[in-house]
Design a protein around this motif. Structure first.
Motif, short mmCIF file in Angstrom:
data_model
loop_
_atom_site.label_atom_id
_atom_site.label_comp_id
_atom_site.label_asym_id
_atom_site.label_seq_id
_atom_site.Cartn_x
_atom_site.Cartn_y
_atom_site.Cartn_z
N GLY A 120 4.91 -6.16 -10.73
CA GLY A 120 4.48 -5.58 -9.46
C GLY A 120 4.17 -4.10 -9.57
O GLY A 120 3.72 -3.60 -10.61
N GLU A 121 4.45 -3.39 -8.49
CA GLU A 121 4.05 -2.00 -8.32
C GLU A 121 5.27 -1.09 -8.49
O GLU A 121 6.41 -1.49 -8.26
N SER A 122 5.02 0.15 -8.88
CA SER A 122 6.09 1.14 -8.87
C SER A 122 6.24 1.69 -7.46
O SER A 122 5.28 1.76 -6.69
N MET A 123 7.45 2.09 -7.11
CA MET A 123 7.67 2.66 -5.79
C MET A 123 7.02 4.04 -5.68
O MET A 123 6.56 4.44 -4.60
N ALA A 124 6.93 4.75 -6.78
CA ALA A 124 6.23 6.04 -6.77
C ALA A 124 4.74 5.83 -6.51
O ALA A 124 4.11 6.60 -5.77
N GLY A 125 4.18 4.79 -7.13
CA GLY A 125 2.76 4.47 -6.88
C GLY A 125 2.52 4.05 -5.45
O GLY A 125 1.50 4.40 -4.84
N MET A 126 3.46 3.28 -4.88
CA MET A 126 3.38 2.88 -3.47
C MET A 126 3.32 4.11 -2.58
O MET A 126 2.49 4.20 -1.67
N GLN A 127 4.20 5.08 -2.83
CA GLN A 127 4.21 6.28 -2.01
C GLN A 127 2.92 7.09 -2.17
O GLN A 127 2.33 7.54 -1.18
N ALA A 128 2.46 7.24 -3.40
CA ALA A 128 1.27 8.05 -3.65
C ALA A 128 0.05 7.50 -2.92
O ALA A 128 -0.69 8.24 -2.26
N ARG A 129 -0.17 6.19 -2.97
CA ARG A 129 -1.38 5.63 -2.35
C ARG A 129 -1.26 5.60 -0.83
O ARG A 129 -2.24 5.81 -0.12
N SER A 130 -0.05 5.40 -0.29
CA SER A 130 0.08 5.36 1.16
C SER A 130 0.01 6.75 1.78
O SER A 130 -0.63 6.93 2.83
N VAL A 131 0.61 7.73 1.15
CA VAL A 131 0.52 9.11 1.67
C VAL A 131 -0.91 9.61 1.60
O VAL A 131 -1.42 10.23 2.55
N ALA A 132 -1.60 9.32 0.50
CA ALA A 132 -3.01 9.74 0.39
C ALA A 132 -3.85 9.10 1.47
O ALA A 132 -4.73 9.75 2.07
N ALA A 133 -3.60 7.82 1.77
CA ALA A 133 -4.36 7.13 2.81
C ALA A 133 -4.11 7.75 4.18
O ALA A 133 -5.05 8.02 4.94
N ILE A 134 -2.84 8.00 4.52
CA ILE A 134 -2.51 8.58 5.82
C ILE A 134 -3.11 9.97 5.97
O ILE A 134 -3.73 10.30 7.01
N ARG A 135 -2.98 10.80 4.97
CA ARG A 135 -3.53 12.16 5.06
C ARG A 135 -5.06 12.12 5.14
O ARG A 135 -5.66 12.93 5.85
N GLY A 136 -5.68 11.19 4.43
CA GLY A 136 -7.13 11.07 4.49
C GLY A 136 -7.62 10.64 5.86
O GLY A 136 -8.56 11.22 6.42
N HIS A 137 -6.99 9.62 6.44
CA HIS A 137 -7.36 9.17 7.78
C HIS A 137 -7.10 10.27 8.81
O HIS A 137 -7.90 10.48 9.73
#
Length: 230
Positions: A120-137
């Motif tokens: 699966g995914e790393s939890m650090a990777g999960m945070q990086a992609r979700s924070v980037a998405a929120i800040r971008g939107h």
């Protein structure tokens, strides 16, 4: 910048039975979850939303519909895969009681920054992609609708916890201290110098103050006078 309200989906059939649903298809809100989502929609009806961005998973899109249908206007609606649930890999679909006996479980609890779920995914990777998405939107809504814009992101518990940890300036290893219940609302304003967290894990309360207060990135020394409702 704009203001984002982070909404966790309502309770699901998997939540109710103690299963880790992950990205499995067909996981929907149960009767309790639908009631929770309806209540969140009623609270948010007082706030004209510029947009509603949802995880692609059914439980989030169901929750988003309860919010959208209670708006008097028509918010911009988007589905963003970057806000989907963590990829728990081989943990997906298993009982939490069973997973608690796994060797990886204590690391998930105490050092999530080092966790990579099997296949699966790393939890650090999960945070990086979700924070980037929120800040971008957030930047996009502010650019289109101005600094008073308020928008909603409907997503998942660990996703919201990781976004809040970033907003608090907390290391990911501390994010398990944050609780995010089903259909709860958390409010973050991304100022020019730093994020400001105005609420976490709320299930009740008037939100109409968001329609009249322009949130600032500057912290009021001494705490300030608080928000005023219209």
């Amino acid at each position: 910048m704009a203001t984002v309200i982070l909404v966790r989906h309502g309770r699901t059939t998997a939540n109710a039975t103690g299963l880790l649903a992950g990205r499995a298809a067909g996981v929907i809100l149960d009767e309790v979850g639908r009631g929770q989502a309806a209540l969140s929609g009623e609270r948010l009806a007082a706030v004209p939303l510029a947009g509603v961005v949802s995880s692609p998973l059914e439980r989030c899109q169901e929750t988003a519909e309860f919010i959208i249908e209670r708006q008097t206007g028509t918010p911009n609606t988007l589905v963003d895969p970057a806000l989907t649930e963590c990829d728990y890999g081989q943990w997906q679909g298993r009982a939490l009681s069973e997973l608690a006996a796994e060797d990886l479980w204590p690391l998930v609890q105490s050092q999530p920054s080092a966790v990579v779920f099997p296949s699966g995914e790393s939890m650090a990777g999960m945070q990086a992609r979700s924070v980037a998405a929120i800040r971008g939107h957030d930047a996009a809504f502010e650019a289109e609708y101005g600094p008073k814009a308020v928008w909603v992101a409907v997503t998942h518990g660990d996703i919201i916890k990781s976004i809040l940890a970033d907003a608090f300036g907390m290391h990911l290893d501390l994010f398990q201290r944050i609780n995010v219940g089903p259909a709860s609302l958390s409010i973050v304003h991304y100022g020019a110098s730093r994020p400001s967290v105005y609420a976490t894990n709320t299930n009740a309360g008037d939100l109409s103050w968001l329609t009249t207060n322009v949130l600032s990135g500057d912290a009021p020394v001494g705490g300030g006078a608080g928000q005023t409702a219209p």
